[in-house]
Write an enzyme that holds these catalytic residues in place. Structure first.
Site, PDB file in Angstrom:
ATOM      1  N   SER A 177     -46.895  -6.280 -17.741  1.00  0.00           N
ATOM      2  CA  SER A 177     -47.839  -6.084 -16.420  1.00  0.00           C
ATOM      3  C   SER A 177     -49.881  -6.553 -16.643  1.00  0.00           C
ATOM      4  O   SER A 177     -49.556  -7.198 -18.156  1.00  0.00           O
ATOM      5  CB  SER A 177     -48.341  -4.720 -15.717  1.00  0.00           C
ATOM      6  N   TYR A 196     -48.798   4.067 -18.243  1.00  0.00           N
ATOM      7  CA  TYR A 196     -48.463   2.701 -17.085  1.00  0.00           C
ATOM      8  C   TYR A 196     -49.172   1.505 -18.044  1.00  0.00           C
ATOM      9  O   TYR A 196     -48.478   0.749 -18.440  1.00  0.00           O
ATOM     10  CB  TYR A 196     -48.278   2.443 -15.683  1.00  0.00           C
TER      11      TYR A 196
HETATM   12  P1  NAD Z   1     -39.036  -1.343  -8.482  1.00  0.00           P
HETATM   13  O1  NAD Z   1     -39.974  -0.857  -8.449  1.00  0.00           O
HETATM   14  O2  NAD Z   1     -38.400  -2.912  -7.227  1.00  0.00           O
HETATM   15  O3  NAD Z   1     -37.444  -2.085  -9.249  1.00  0.00           O
HETATM   16  C1  NAD Z   1     -37.439  -1.394 -10.856  1.00  0.00           C
HETATM   17  C2  NAD Z   1     -36.044  -1.261 -10.247  1.00  0.00           C
HETATM   18  O4  NAD Z   1     -35.647  -0.597 -11.281  1.00  0.00           O
HETATM   19  C3  NAD Z   1     -35.331  -0.670  -9.830  1.00  0.00           C
HETATM   20  O5  NAD Z   1     -34.506  -1.043  -8.772  1.00  0.00           O
HETATM   21  C4  NAD Z   1     -34.737   1.131  -9.918  1.00  0.00           C
HETATM   22  O6  NAD Z   1     -34.150   1.478  -9.601  1.00  0.00           O
HETATM   23  C5  NAD Z   1     -34.610   0.834 -11.437  1.00  0.00           C
HETATM   24  N1  NAD Z   1     -34.659   1.316 -12.422  1.00  0.00           N
HETATM   25  C6  NAD Z   1     -35.561   2.792 -12.605  1.00  0.00           C
HETATM   26  N2  NAD Z   1     -35.210   3.594 -13.680  1.00  0.00           N
HETATM   27  C7  NAD Z   1     -34.135   2.444 -14.102  1.00  0.00           C
HETATM   28  C8  NAD Z   1     -33.390   3.342 -14.934  1.00  0.00           C
HETATM   29  N3  NAD Z   1     -33.784   4.504 -15.713  1.00  0.00           N
HETATM   30  N4  NAD Z   1     -33.151   2.368 -16.453  1.00  0.00           N
HETATM   31  C9  NAD Z   1     -32.575   1.434 -14.962  1.00  0.00           C
HETATM   32  N5  NAD Z   1     -32.917   1.379 -14.028  1.00  0.00           N
HETATM   33  C10 NAD Z   1     -33.887   2.212 -13.924  1.00  0.00           C
HETATM   34  O7  NAD Z   1     -40.386  -3.038  -9.320  1.00  0.00           O
HETATM   35  P2  NAD Z   1     -40.671  -4.098  -9.668  1.00  0.00           P
HETATM   36  O8  NAD Z   1     -42.022  -4.220  -9.064  1.00  0.00           O
HETATM   37  O9  NAD Z   1     -39.781  -5.047  -8.792  1.00  0.00           O
HETATM   38  O10 NAD Z   1     -40.609  -4.309 -10.913  1.00  0.00           O
HETATM   39  C11 NAD Z   1     -39.986  -4.681 -11.798  1.00  0.00           C
HETATM   40  C12 NAD Z   1     -41.081  -4.826 -13.095  1.00  0.00           C
HETATM   41  O11 NAD Z   1     -42.134  -5.853 -13.022  1.00  0.00           O
HETATM   42  C13 NAD Z   1     -41.803  -3.333 -13.935  1.00  0.00           C
HETATM   43  O12 NAD Z   1     -41.469  -3.423 -14.863  1.00  0.00           O
HETATM   44  C14 NAD Z   1     -42.797  -3.337 -13.089  1.00  0.00           C
HETATM   45  O13 NAD Z   1     -43.603  -2.491 -14.064  1.00  0.00           O
HETATM   46  C15 NAD Z   1     -43.486  -4.936 -13.731  1.00  0.00           C
HETATM   47  N6  NAD Z   1     -44.192  -5.369 -13.020  1.00  0.00           N
HETATM   48  C16 NAD Z   1     -44.227  -4.942 -11.443  1.00  0.00           C
HETATM   49  C17 NAD Z   1     -45.587  -5.682 -11.174  1.00  0.00           C
HETATM   50  C18 NAD Z   1     -45.766  -5.195  -9.111  1.00  0.00           C
HETATM   51  O14 NAD Z   1     -46.841  -5.510  -8.781  1.00  0.00           O
HETATM   52  N7  NAD Z   1     -44.831  -5.295  -8.491  1.00  0.00           N
HETATM   53  C19 NAD Z   1     -46.815  -5.826 -11.559  1.00  0.00           C
HETATM   54  C20 NAD Z   1     -46.499  -5.947 -12.790  1.00  0.00           C
HETATM   55  C21 NAD Z   1     -45.475  -5.812 -13.298  1.00  0.00           C
END
Ligand code: NAD
Length: 280
Positions: free
Chosen positions: A163, A176
């Protein structure tokens, strides 16, 4: 000829049922890769798998596993190996923030001195640990399980989803930010550790994408308008918009394929220029 050539490669994506993970899964499936969507919630994994298989014609399976529970990951790895073969590519996309690890106040200043519970001092350790562990240990454990076979075959690629917080932490979310900084460091460390056995380790650092994990901070849940924090992010992103999940796919195709055969230990920002912009 340079070609991503991902056809029939087995790609495991943790958190593959989520917003970014399912878009990355679809991007890989469109290249003909065989996909295992691994998620804590089986229904989420299976419904994403079904939709992506229908849309792309690729083989896509949904498997449940908790990235914080080694036994459950090992069980999932057995299912994936039997149905698709050993993993060629691992994408660690499970992660996210939580209100339990978020301070209410941005700064300790005069106006909050009589309510220090709204600051870092009021954070509960369990909330901090939950978010730190999900993002860091939840990257480390699947990597331990899925790279074993890559090492024995002397080829493989790991792509961690980090991130922007890993470079410059945003206010309010210390667990985070710390966990994603640890993911970057681990990406470099492991890239070196695995360099002689053909397993590459890289990361993508997305900028800001509107998803469930952050919408409570960026969008007013009643009016649907951007919060002041959401507005600050947009004004710090030179392209002037949140990213769309598909914006990450190109970086993943590059890092996971032989196109990046000599690339290991890097973190690629996909952020609309956020990390380059001083604000002036
Ligand atoms: P999201 O919440 O839509 O997806 C995360 C998924 O991980 C979910 O489907 C959830 O069920 C699964 N999950 C949660 N805990 C878990 C566990 N213990 N075991 C297995 N699966 C598990 O989030 P997203 O926005 O798609 O994020 C995906 C990645 O991208 C994450 O690492 C997040 O930190 C990173 N990220 C997101 C953003 C953003 O702006 N959305 C920005 C930077 C980084």
């Amino acid at each position: 000829m340079i070609d991503a050539n991902l056809k029939d490669k087995v790609c495991v994506l943790t958190g593959g049922g989520g917003v970014l993970g399912s878009s990355l899964s679809k991007g890989m499936a469109e290249q003909g890769a065989k996909i295992a969507i691994l998620d804590l919630h089986l229904e989420k994994a299976e419904s994403a798998a079904k939709r992506i298989a229908e849309e792309t014609g690729s083989k896509v399976i949904g498997v449940s596993a908790n990235v914080l529970d080694r036994e459950s990951i090992e069980k999932a790895a057995k299912v994936i190996s039997a149905e698709l073969g050993p993993a060629d590519i691992l994408v660690n996309a499970a992660g996210g923030n939580s209100p339990d690890a978020t301070t209410q106040a941005e700064f300790i200043e005069e106006s909050v001195l009589d309510n220090l519970d709204s600051t870092f001092l009021g954070l509960k350790l369990e909330g901090f640990e939950k978010v730190f562990d999900l993002n860091f240990m939840g990257t480390l454990l699947p990597t331990m399980v899925f790279t074993r076979e890559m090492i024995s075959r002397k080829k493989g690629s790991v792509v961690n989803i980090s991130s922007m917080n890993s470079f410059r932490p945003l206010t309010k979310i210390p667990a985070y930010s710390a966990a994603k900084a640890a993911v970057n460091n681990f990406t470099q460390w492991l890239a070196v550790h695995y360099a002689k056995v053909g397993v590459r380790v890289n990361a993508i650092a997305p900028g800001f994408f509107l998803t469930k994990q952050n919408s409570f901070l960026l969008v007013d849940q009643e009016s649907g308008e951007l919060t002041p924090r959401g507005e600050k992010i947009i004004s710090s992103t030179p392209t002037g918009a949140f990213g769309k999940p598909d914006d990450l796919v190109g970086a993943l195709l590059y890092l996971s394929s032989d196109m990046a055969g000599f690339v290991t230990g890097i973190v690629v920002p996909v952020d609309g220029g956020f990390s380059a912009y001083s604000g002036v």
